[in-house]
Design an enzyme around this catalytic site. Structure first.
Site, PDB file in Angstrom:
ATOM      1  N   HIS A   1       2.937 -26.075  15.580  1.00 35.53           N
ATOM      2  CA  HIS A   1       2.183 -26.329  14.344  1.00 35.53           C
ATOM      3  C   HIS A   1       3.135 -26.858  13.287  1.00 35.53           C
ATOM      4  O   HIS A   1       4.356 -26.836  13.476  1.00 35.53           O
ATOM      5  CB  HIS A   1       1.424 -25.084  13.882  1.00 35.53           C
ATOM      6  CG  HIS A   1       2.288 -23.942  13.435  1.00 35.53           C
ATOM      7  ND1 HIS A   1       3.111 -23.258  14.292  1.00 35.53           N
ATOM      8  CD2 HIS A   1       2.456 -23.370  12.220  1.00 35.53           C
ATOM      9  CE1 HIS A   1       3.733 -22.303  13.625  1.00 35.53           C
ATOM     10  NE2 HIS A   1       3.368 -22.352  12.353  1.00 35.53           N
TER      11      HIS A   1
ATOM     12  N   HIS B   1       4.229 -26.051  10.284  1.00 36.31           N
ATOM     13  CA  HIS B   1       4.976 -25.318   9.253  1.00 36.31           C
ATOM     14  C   HIS B   1       6.481 -25.601   9.315  1.00 36.31           C
ATOM     15  O   HIS B   1       7.052 -25.785  10.392  1.00 36.31           O
ATOM     16  CB  HIS B   1       4.719 -23.810   9.367  1.00 36.31           C
ATOM     17  CG  HIS B   1       3.351 -23.420   8.865  1.00 36.31           C
ATOM     18  ND1 HIS B   1       2.749 -22.229   9.172  1.00 36.31           N
ATOM     19  CD2 HIS B   1       2.481 -24.091   8.064  1.00 36.31           C
ATOM     20  CE1 HIS B   1       1.554 -22.169   8.590  1.00 36.31           C
ATOM     21  NE2 HIS B   1       1.372 -23.293   7.923  1.00 36.31           N
TER      22      HIS B   1
ATOM     23  N   ASP C   1       9.164 -23.814   8.963  1.00 39.49           N
ATOM     24  CA  ASP C   1      10.113 -22.993   9.736  1.00 39.49           C
ATOM     25  C   ASP C   1      10.050 -23.294  11.235  1.00 39.49           C
ATOM     26  O   ASP C   1      10.837 -22.751  12.008  1.00 39.49           O
ATOM     27  CB  ASP C   1       9.899 -21.493   9.454  1.00 39.49           C
ATOM     28  CG  ASP C   1       8.500 -21.012   9.799  1.00 39.49           C
ATOM     29  OD1 ASP C   1       7.523 -21.710   9.471  1.00 39.49           O
ATOM     30  OD2 ASP C   1       8.394 -19.932  10.409  1.00 39.49           O
ATOM     31  N   HIS C   2       9.144 -24.180  11.662  1.00 38.84           N
ATOM     32  CA  HIS C   2       9.049 -24.584  13.066  1.00 38.84           C
ATOM     33  C   HIS C   2       9.413 -26.059  13.269  1.00 38.84           C
ATOM     34  O   HIS C   2       9.401 -26.544  14.395  1.00 38.84           O
ATOM     35  CB  HIS C   2       7.631 -24.327  13.598  1.00 38.84           C
ATOM     36  CG  HIS C   2       7.245 -22.884  13.504  1.00 38.84           C
ATOM     37  ND1 HIS C   2       7.141 -22.061  14.599  1.00 38.84           N
ATOM     38  CD2 HIS C   2       6.998 -22.103  12.420  1.00 38.84           C
ATOM     39  CE1 HIS C   2       6.821 -20.834  14.185  1.00 38.84           C
ATOM     40  NE2 HIS C   2       6.734 -20.840  12.872  1.00 38.84           N
TER      41      HIS C   2
ATOM     42  N   HIS D   1      -4.116 -19.781  12.896  1.00 35.44           N
ATOM     43  CA  HIS D   1      -3.002 -19.777  11.934  1.00 35.44           C
ATOM     44  C   HIS D   1      -3.025 -21.088  11.137  1.00 35.44           C
ATOM     45  O   HIS D   1      -2.933 -21.091   9.923  1.00 35.44           O
ATOM     46  CB  HIS D   1      -1.698 -19.611  12.702  1.00 35.44           C
ATOM     47  CG  HIS D   1      -0.465 -19.611  11.867  1.00 35.44           C
ATOM     48  ND1 HIS D   1      -0.179 -18.607  10.968  1.00 35.44           N
ATOM     49  CD2 HIS D   1       0.567 -20.485  11.792  1.00 35.44           C
ATOM     50  CE1 HIS D   1       0.981 -18.881  10.364  1.00 35.44           C
ATOM     51  NE2 HIS D   1       1.449 -20.013  10.856  1.00 35.44           N
TER      52      HIS D   1
ATOM     53  N   ASP E   1       3.016 -19.385  16.029  1.00 40.03           N
ATOM     54  CA  ASP E   1       2.575 -18.307  15.139  1.00 40.03           C
ATOM     55  C   ASP E   1       1.155 -17.858  15.454  1.00 40.03           C
ATOM     56  O   ASP E   1       0.461 -17.298  14.619  1.00 40.03           O
ATOM     57  CB  ASP E   1       2.653 -18.754  13.668  1.00 40.03           C
ATOM     58  CG  ASP E   1       4.088 -18.839  13.181  1.00 40.03           C
ATOM     59  OD1 ASP E   1       5.006 -18.485  13.950  1.00 40.03           O
ATOM     60  OD2 ASP E   1       4.297 -19.270  12.031  1.00 40.03           O
TER      61      ASP E   1
ATOM     62  N   HIS F   1       8.138 -15.884  16.259  1.00 39.56           N
ATOM     63  CA  HIS F   1       8.871 -14.976  15.364  1.00 39.56           C
ATOM     64  C   HIS F   1       9.119 -13.647  16.050  1.00 39.56           C
ATOM     65  O   HIS F   1       8.395 -13.257  16.966  1.00 39.56           O
ATOM     66  CB  HIS F   1       8.071 -14.690  14.081  1.00 39.56           C
ATOM     67  CG  HIS F   1       7.972 -15.839  13.144  1.00 39.56           C
ATOM     68  ND1 HIS F   1       8.855 -16.044  12.117  1.00 39.56           N
ATOM     69  CD2 HIS F   1       7.084 -16.855  13.080  1.00 39.56           C
ATOM     70  CE1 HIS F   1       8.517 -17.134  11.450  1.00 39.56           C
ATOM     71  NE2 HIS F   1       7.436 -17.657  12.019  1.00 39.56           N
TER      72      HIS F   1
END
Ligand code: ZN
Ligand code: FE
Length: 236
Positions: A54, A56, A58-59, A109, A133, A171
């Site tokens: 996805h 985001h 942090d990915h 998410h 996530d 995570h």
């Protein structure tokens, strides 16, 4: 030789490298580049492909650096992913150098979140499931872009995969998830055993069978129960 190398970023993010013959690797959800570049060098691997679950930050924040340094191809479900070369949709099967990868639709998410199931290959007999996530070990992601029913249905889709599928989440919230689970299912012996185990050895993978026994979000009987759990966990 393990097919998957697990890297950490930003404290609780996981980045994964899937190595396949000969000396090639796929990176999953690289939120950061330097750790990936080190691991590629250390294990003498060429990065061919990046899979992104996805959009985001942090990915995906490592993508542009990795692309520049390796020329790899970036595959993901959303045009919001920086540097994405190929947009995929849930239900599609793609191949990377003969490796079969199923794109599993798991909106919740985010609207377009997917999980990647790398089918068994080489001497590795298990499917490798990268859940981003959507599902964590003992937990699930926050529901940002859909309703609760949609996320619940996505988790049930994952629960229908083969029991021995190895699960690699985006995570490490495992300990917190099991502590929350025990407030909801105080008599769940499987959760108690897992909590004790991960306090000794906190690394992925999990399995679908283990999640069905210990992940209270997947265990929820319907979307209403799931929604209640998710709201309680949001403020846990
Ligand atoms: Zn996210
Ligand atoms: Fe994340």
């Amino acid at each position: 030789m393990d097919a998957v190398i697990t890297l950490r970023a930003f404290g609780d993010n996981f980045i994964y490298l899937v190595r396949y013959e000969p000396g090639q690797a796929i990176a999953v959800d690289p939120g950061e580049a330097s750790g990936v570049l080190c691991a590629l060098k250390e294990h003498d691997l060429t990065l061919t492909t990046i899979l992104v679950t996805h959009h985001h930050y942090d990915h995906s924040a490592g993508i542009s650096d990795l692309k520049k340094k390796t020329g790899c191809k970036v595959i993901g479900p959303d045009k919001r992913i920086p540097g994405v070369d190929q947009i995929v949709e849930g239900g599609q099967t793609i191949t990377v150098d003969g490796l079969k990868i199923e794109v599993i639709p798991t909106p919740g998410h985010t609207q377009t979140s997917v999980c990647f199931l790398v089918c068994p290959f080489g001497d590795n007999p298990h499917g490798l499931l990268f859940t981003g996530d959507t599902m964590f070990i003992g937990g699930c992601g926050r529901v940002f872009e859909t309703d609760m029913q949609t996320m619940y249905d996505s988790l049930r889709t994952l629960a229908s995969l083969a029991d021995d599928t190895l699960v690699y989440p985006g995570h490490d919230y495992t300990e917190e998830n099991y502590r929350f689970a025990l407030t909801m299912e105080p008599d769940n012996e499987a959760v108690k055993a897992q909590l004790a185990r991960i306090q000794r050895n906190p690394t992925p993978p999990s399995t679908i069978a283990q999640e069905k026994a210990t992940n209270i979000f997947i265990r929820a009987n319907d979307a209403q129960v799931f929604a209640q759990l998710r709201r309680k966990k949001d403020v846990f």
